[in-house]
Design an enzyme around this catalytic site. Structure first.
Site, PDB file in Angstrom:
ATOM      1  N   ALA A 246       0.824  -1.202   0.000  1.00  9.27           N
ATOM      2  CA  ALA A 246       0.000   0.000   0.000  1.00  9.27           C
ATOM      3  C   ALA A 246       0.864   1.260   0.000  1.00  9.27           C
ATOM      4  O   ALA A 246       0.603   2.223   0.703  1.00  9.27           O
ATOM      5  CB  ALA A 246      -0.962   0.016   1.190  1.00  9.27           C
ATOM      6  N   ASP A 300      -0.257  -7.528  11.077  1.00  4.55           N
ATOM      7  CA  ASP A 300      -1.373  -6.885  10.371  1.00  4.55           C
ATOM      8  C   ASP A 300      -2.531  -7.880  10.255  1.00  4.55           C
ATOM      9  O   ASP A 300      -3.242  -7.911   9.243  1.00  4.55           O
ATOM     10  CB  ASP A 300      -0.932  -6.379   8.997  1.00  4.55           C
ATOM     11  CG  ASP A 300      -1.910  -5.382   8.389  1.00  4.55           C
ATOM     12  OD1 ASP A 300      -2.817  -4.909   9.119  1.00  4.55           O
ATOM     13  OD2 ASP A 300      -1.804  -5.104   7.179  1.00  4.55           O
ATOM     14  N   ALA A 335      -6.448  -7.703   2.327  1.00  2.00           N
ATOM     15  CA  ALA A 335      -7.011  -7.030   3.504  1.00  2.00           C
ATOM     16  C   ALA A 335      -6.422  -7.635   4.769  1.00  2.00           C
ATOM     17  O   ALA A 335      -7.002  -8.516   5.397  1.00  2.00           O
ATOM     18  CB  ALA A 335      -8.533  -7.156   3.511  1.00  2.00           C
ATOM     19  N   GLY A 336      -5.233  -7.157   5.134  1.00  2.00           N
ATOM     20  CA  GLY A 336      -4.571  -7.709   6.305  1.00  2.00           C
ATOM     21  C   GLY A 336      -4.083  -9.120   6.046  1.00  2.00           C
ATOM     22  O   GLY A 336      -3.943  -9.561   4.899  1.00  2.00           O
TER      23      GLY A 336
END
Length: 405
Positions: A246, A300, A335-336
Site C-alpha cells: 500500500a 497486520d 485485507a490484512g
C-alpha cells in the site's frame, strides 16, 4: 509467587547464554549465568510444569523455597514477542471488539508467544472510533490473563485515497488536530502509534503536533514521492507501515516513499512476513538495507488469524479468506493477514537463514524501542517486566509468561 527458570539458553544482551532467571513480583529479579561445574547440583524438576522448591534448596545461588521452578533444558528463553500492528484474531475484529473481546485477543496472542500487542483501529467513523477506545479503557479494569494490551494504533484516518487498501474512502479525512486530541484524551494518552500519508495537504506540518501528543508517527498507505517522504521523516516520522505494501514502489528514476524509508538510517520499517505481502527475497533485501536494528515484524492480522478459511470482517469491510489469504470480498486488494507472531518469527528464520539471536530483536527490542517502551519491555534485564517466551530450537512457542505468570 517467586519463579525460577533454570537450565535454559537465555537471550541476554544479543547473545544466547546458559543462565537461570529469578522472577519476583512480575519482574526479573536476577540473572545467573550457568556454571558448568554446578550442573550436578541442579535437581531435576520433572520438566516444564514446574514444582514448588523445597526449603533449603538453591539453584545457582538462588534460594527457591516455595518458588515455582521451571526446567527449560533444551529451550531458548527469549523476551516475549510484541505485535504492534494487528486488527484482530481468533474471531474478534478490533473495530467491533468489546472489553471482553480484548481479553480474548490477549489470551490468543499469548498462545502465539506475544506478551504485548497494540489494538490497530482501522479508519472508521468518529463515533465508532471513540467506542473502540472506550472498550479499551474498560478492558483496563478487567482481571487479565494473557498478553498485555500496550496501546492503540490508529491506521488512519489521515490517509491517501489512492493507496487506501482496505480503508473505506468515504471515511478518510484531512488532518484534524482537534479530532486526534479528542481520541488521545479518551484513551488516557494510550494512543501510541498512528499511520498517516505524507502527501495529504497539511500532514507534514501535522507530524510535530502529533508527536507532542505522545504518538509515534508512521508513514504509509501512500503514493508520496521521494522528496515528500523525506520531508515527513525530517518532521519526525519514525516508521513505515507495512513497508512496500500500500505504498508507491521504488523506480530507478523516482525512489518514491519506499526508497526514502529504505535509505534513511533512523526510520523503522514494518514487515508482514507471511510470504504473501513480501517475497522472502524482499524480506532479506529490507533487512540488508535497513540493518537488523531498524526492522519490525508485524502481523497486520485480521479476525481470521487462527481460524479456517471463510467470510470475515475488517472494520466495515467484508473479507474473504481463501487458502489463508485475506482479500476484500469485492475482489479488490489484500485485507490484512492471517499471520500470528509465532508464525512470523518462524517464517523469518526460514526466509533469512539467520541464527535465532539475530531474529529475536525484530519482534522484541525493535518494536519496544520504536514505541518508547524499552525501559521496561523488549529485553531480558534485571528490573524489567518478566514477559518471556520459551522456544524450542526450531522457534516453536512452548510457553509464554506475562509478568512472570
Amino acid at each position: 509467587m517467586k519463579t525460577i527458570i533454570k537450565n535454559g539458553k537465555v537471550y541476554y544482551r544479543h547473545a544466547l547464554v546458559r543462565a537461570d532467571l529469578e522472577i519476583a513480583e512480575g519482574r526479573i529479579a536476577a540473572i545467573k549465568q550457568f556454571e558448568e561445574a554446578a550442573a550436578a547440583e541442579h535437581p531435576k524438576t520433572g520438566g516444564l510444569t514446574g514444582h514448588p522448591g523445597q526449603h533449603g534448596e538453591h539453584i545457582n545461588g538462588m534460594e527457591v523455597s516455595g518458588a515455582q521452578v521451571i526446567d527449560a533444558t533444551g529451550l531458548i528463553v527469549s523476551p516475549g514477542f510484541l505485535d504492534i500492528h494487528t486488527h484482530g484474531c481468533a474471531g474478534v475484529d478490533v473495530n467491533a471488539a468489546t472489553a471482553e473481546d480484548y481479553e480474548k485477543l490477549s489470551r490468543f496472542q499469548a498462545s502465539q508467544g506475544a506478551v504485548g500487542w497494540q489494538a490497530s483501529i482501522l479508519t472508521d467513523t468518529r463515533e465508532q472510533t471513540l467506542w473502540c477506545i472506550g472498550e479499551y479503557e474498560r478492558w483496563k479494569k478487567l482481571e487479565h490473563r494473557g498478553a498485555k494490551l500496550i496501546g492503540i494504533h490508529l491506521e488512519g484516518p489521515f490517509l491517501s485515497p489512492e493507496y487506501k487498501g482496505a480503508m473505506p474512502e468515504y471515511l478518510l479525512r484531512k488532518p484534524d488536530l482537534a479530532l486526534l486530541k479528542e481520541y488521545q484524551e479518551a484513551a488516557g494518552g494510550d494512543i501510541r502509534y498512528i499511520t498517516v500519508s505524507p502527501e495529504i495537504p497539511g500532514v507534514i506540518d501535522f507530524i510535530p503536533e502529533i508527536r507532542k501528543l505522545g504518538i509515534t508517527v508512521a508513514i504509509g498507505h501512500s503514493g508520496a514521492d521521494y522528496e515528500t517522504a523525506c520531508r515527513a521523516i525530517a518532521a519526525g516520522a519514525a516508521a513505515a507501515t507495512h513497508t512496500s505494501n500500500a505504498m508507491r514502489l521504488l523506480h530507478q528514476h523516482e525512489p518514491a516513499i519506499w526508497g526514502a524509508v529504505l535509505e534513511d538510517d533512523e526510520v523503522y520499517c514494518e514487515m508482514i512476513c507471511d510470504g504473501r505481502h513480501l517475497h522472502p527475497g524482499t524480506v532479506r533485501l529490507i533487512i540488508k538495507t535497513k540493518g537488523l536494528d531498524r526492522v519490525v515484524a508485524v502481523t497486520d492480522s485480521i479476525m481470521a488469524a487462527g481460524l479456517p478459511d471463510g467470510n470475515y470482517k475488517l472494520g466495515v469491510n467484508d473479507v474473504v479468506v481463501k487458502d489463508g489469504d485475506a482479500r476484500l470480498a469485492d475482489g479488490g486488494s489484500r485485507a490484512g493477514s492471517t499471520l500470528t507472531a509465532g508464525q512470523g518469527f518462524r517464517n523469518l528464520l526460514t526466509f533469512t537463514g539467520r541464527p535465532m539471536e539475530e531474529i529475536i530483536p525484530i519482534l522484541t527490542e525493535n518494536p519496544a524501542r520504536l514505541l518508547g517502551l524499552f525501559d521496561h519491555i523488549g529485553s531480558i534485564e534485571v528490573g524489567k517486566d518478566a514477559d518471556l517466551v520459551l522456544l524450542d530450537p526450531s522457534g516453536n512457542v512452548v510457553r509464554t509468561l506475562v509478568g512472570g505468570r
